[in-house]
Scaffold this motif. Structure first.
Motif, mmCIF file in Angstrom:
data_model
loop_
_atom_site.group_PDB
_atom_site.id
_atom_site.type_symbol
_atom_site.label_atom_id
_atom_site.label_comp_id
_atom_site.label_asym_id
_atom_site.label_seq_id
_atom_site.Cartn_x
_atom_site.Cartn_y
_atom_site.Cartn_z
ATOM 1 N N GLY A 187 0.797 -1.234 0.000
ATOM 2 C CA GLY A 187 0.000 0.000 0.000
ATOM 3 C C GLY A 187 0.824 1.275 0.000
ATOM 4 N N LEU A 188 2.139 1.143 -0.202
ATOM 5 C CA LEU A 188 2.970 2.362 -0.230
ATOM 6 C C LEU A 188 2.543 3.258 -1.394
ATOM 7 N N ASP A 189 2.436 4.565 -1.120
ATOM 8 C CA ASP A 189 2.040 5.504 -2.177
ATOM 9 C C ASP A 189 3.259 6.109 -2.881
ATOM 10 N N TYR A 190 4.219 6.601 -2.095
ATOM 11 C CA TYR A 190 5.392 7.293 -2.669
ATOM 12 C C TYR A 190 6.676 6.648 -2.161
ATOM 13 N N TYR A 191 7.701 6.642 -3.004
ATOM 14 C CA TYR A 191 9.042 6.295 -2.530
ATOM 15 C C TYR A 191 9.926 7.510 -2.762
ATOM 16 N N ASN A 192 10.585 7.978 -1.695
ATOM 17 C CA ASN A 192 11.501 9.123 -1.825
ATOM 18 C C ASN A 192 12.929 8.628 -2.042
ATOM 19 N N HIS A 193 13.562 9.164 -3.054
ATOM 20 C CA HIS A 193 14.940 8.800 -3.360
ATOM 21 C C HIS A 193 15.525 9.991 -4.109
ATOM 22 N N ASN A 194 16.335 10.772 -3.424
ATOM 23 C CA ASN A 194 16.806 12.023 -4.033
ATOM 24 C C ASN A 194 18.070 11.824 -4.856
ATOM 25 N N LEU A 195 18.169 12.592 -5.942
ATOM 26 C CA LEU A 195 19.423 12.614 -6.708
ATOM 27 C C LEU A 195 20.416 13.577 -6.058
ATOM 28 N N ASP A 196 19.904 14.439 -5.222
ATOM 29 C CA ASP A 196 20.679 15.376 -4.399
ATOM 30 C C ASP A 196 21.337 16.509 -5.189
ATOM 31 N N THR A 197 22.098 16.175 -6.254
ATOM 32 C CA THR A 197 22.801 17.213 -7.007
ATOM 33 C C THR A 197 23.005 16.712 -8.437
ATOM 34 N N SER A 198 23.852 17.414 -9.194
ATOM 35 C CA SER A 198 24.101 16.977 -10.578
ATOM 36 C C SER A 198 24.966 15.721 -10.578
ATOM 37 N N GLU A 199 24.956 15.030 -11.688
ATOM 38 C CA GLU A 199 25.821 13.847 -11.799
ATOM 39 C C GLU A 199 27.287 14.243 -11.628
#
Ligand code: SAM
Ligand code: DTB
Ligand code: SF4
Length: 365
Positions: A187-199
Motif C-alpha cells: 500500500g505504499l504511495d510514494y518512494y523518496n529517493h533524491n538525486l541530491d545534485t548533478s551527476e
C-alpha cells in the motif's frame, strides 16, 4: 485628459512606458520561458536541454516568478499546500558517506542511533500527524538500502500508517529487485529517493554509491507503479550549472517525479559540509521557480531548511511555485518550524493545507 489624482501628485510627468507588458514581452524573447513552458505543457513530456534550463535560471527575477506563477496556476490552486510529516524509523549508524548527513557512521555528529521503530510508535506518530493536519507520513531510514529481512517490517509500517488514513512515503535508500513491488503491494504511495545534485558534482558529496545506482532505484520504483518523490539539496557547494543539470535530469526522467523536494542544506557540525558557504536565498527561490516550470504538474516541496528561512522568504518560495512542505517540529534529526508557526504563516498568507487527494483544477488565468 483626466489624470489619476495619485499619479498627478506623485509623478508630475506621466511615466513613460519603457517595456511591454510581461506576457507579450516573454513571447517576443527568443528564449521566452513562458513559450518554453507552453510547449512543455502541450506535449506529455519533452526533453529539456541544458541551454533551455539555464536560460530559465538566468531570467530577470520578476519574469521568472511571473512565468512560474502562470504555470503554477494552470495546474494547482496557489492557495493550497500539501503537508507531509517526517518520521525517522531507523536513525543513525549509516554505512554511507553522504557529506551532508548527520546519520553517517563516518562523522562525529553526536547523533544517538536508534534501531527500527516498533509498530506502536509508528501508529502513534501517524495519529499525531493526522490529527495535526498532515496528509502524508514520510518514513526515513538511515540505510544504504533495506536488507531482505527488513522489508517485512517496512511493509507492516506502511499498512499501519494506511490504517490511520494517511498517505505513505518511504525513504530507505537503494532498492533491490522485487522490493519496490513488495512495498507497492503493502500500500505504499510514494518512494523518496533524491538525486541530491548533478551527476558531475555527485562524487564530491557521496562516494559510496553512484548516480547510476540512484537512477536505477528510481526506475524500479516507477516500474512498480509507486509515485516517485525525488529532488535535491541546494547548498552542497555546487554551482548554478549543477542546479541546472539536477533539474534537467529530474524533468527528463521517463516521467517527472510526482513530488520534487528542494532541500536547503541544514549544516551539521561534524560533517564535511559543516562550513560550506550558504547559497543566496534568492537562488533557492529561483531553483524552485525553475522546478515548477519544468515539472508543472508535480508537487514542488519547500523541504529541509525552512527553520532558517524568514516568513518572507517562504512566501516568495510559494509564489515561485512551491506547494508542499514538511510539517511538524522535527525533520529526521534536525528541527523544523513548529506547527503553530506554520499555521500562523499560512494564515498570514491566506493559504491552507491541501487534503490527501492531489488538488488539481482548471487555470485561474
Ligand atoms: N538513507 C536514505 C537515502 O539516503 O536515500 C533515506 C534517508 S536520507 C536522510 C533522505 C534525504 O534527506 C537525502 O537524500 C537528502 O536529500 C536529505 N538530507 C539528508 N540530510 C540533509 C541535510 N543535512 N540537509 C538537507 N537535506 C538533507
Ligand atoms: C527529503 O527530500 N528531505 C527529507 C526527506 N526527503 C526524507 C529529509 C530531510 C533531512 C534533513 C536533515 C535531518 O533532519 O536529518
Ligand atoms: Fe545514510 Fe541516507 Fe544519510 Fe546517506 S543520506 S548517510 S544513505 S541516511
Amino acid at each position: 485628459m483626466v489624470r489619476n489624482s495619485v499619479q498627478g501628485s506623485i509623478h508630475s510627468v506621466p511615466r513613460k512606458e519603457t517595456r511591454l507588458p510581461p506576457l507579450a514581452r516573454l513571447f517576443e524573447h527568443p528564449h521566452s520561458s513562458l513559450k518554453q513552458a507552453e510547449r512543455a505543457m502541450e506535449t506529455d513530456h519533452r526533453e529539456w536541454t541544458t541551454e533551455e534550463v539555464a536560460a530559465l535560471f538566468e531570467q530577470p527575477f520578476p519574469d521568472l516568478l511571473y512565468t512560474a506563477q502562470t504555470v503554477h496556476r494552470r495546474h494547482h490552486d496557489p492557495t493550497r499546500v500539501q503537508a507531509s510529516t517526517l518520521l525517522s524509523v531507523k536513525t543513525g549508524a549509516c554505512s554511507e558517506d553522504c557529506a551532508y548527513c548527520s546519520q553517517s557512521a563516518r562523522y562525529e555528529t553526536g547523533l544517538e542511533r536508534e534501531s527500527l521503530l516498533d509498530l506502536d510508535a509508528v501508529r502513534a506518530a501517524a495519529r499525531r500527524a493526522k490529527a495535526a493536519g498532515a496528509s502524508r507520513l514520510c518514513m526515513g531510514a538511515a540505510w544504504r538500502g533495506p536488507k531482505e529481512r527488513d522489508v517485512g517490517a517496512l511493509e507492516a509500517m506502511v499498512r499501519t500508517v494506511k490504517e490511520e488514513g494517511l498517505e505513505t512515503c518511504l525513504s530507505a535508500g537503494l532498492l533491490k529487485d522485487g522490493q519496490a513491488e513488495r512495498l507497492a503491494a503493502a500500500g505504499l504511495d510514494y518512494y523518496n529517493h533524491n538525486l541530491d545534485t548533478s551527476e558531475s558534482h555527485y562524487a564530491e558529496v557521496v562516494t559510496t554509491r553512484t548516480y547510476a545506482d540512484r537512477l536505477d532505484t528510481l526506475e524500479q520504483v516507477r516500474r512498480a507503479g509507486l509515485k516517485v518523490c525525488c529532488g535535491g539539496i541546494v547548498g552542497l557547494g555546487e554551482s548554478r550549472a549543477d542546479r541546472v543539470e539536477l533539474l534537467k535530469t529530474l524533468a527528463n526522467l521517463p516521467e517527472p517525479p510526482q513530488s520534487v523536494p528542494i532541500n536547503r542544506l541544514v549544516p551539521i557540525p561534524g560533517t564535511p559540509l559543516e562550513e560550506t558557504a550558504g547559497v543566496d536565498p534568492l537562488e533557492m527561490v529561483r531553483t524552485i521557480a525553475v522546478a515548477r516550470i519544468l515539472m508543472p504538474a508535480s508537487h514542488v516541496r519547500l523541504s529541509a531548511g525552512r527553520e532558517s528561512m524568514s516568513d518572507e522568504l517562504q512566501a516568495l518560495a510559494f509564489l515561485a511555485g512551491a506547494n508542499s512542505i514538511f510539517y511538524g517540529e522535527k525533520l529526521l534529526t534536525t528541527p523544523n518550524p513548529s506547527q503553530d508557526e506554520d499555521h500562523a504563516l499560512l494564515a498570514r498568507l491566506g493559504m491552507a493545507f491541501q487534503p490527501s487527494e492531489p488538488c488539481r483544477r482548471e487555470a485561474r488565468g
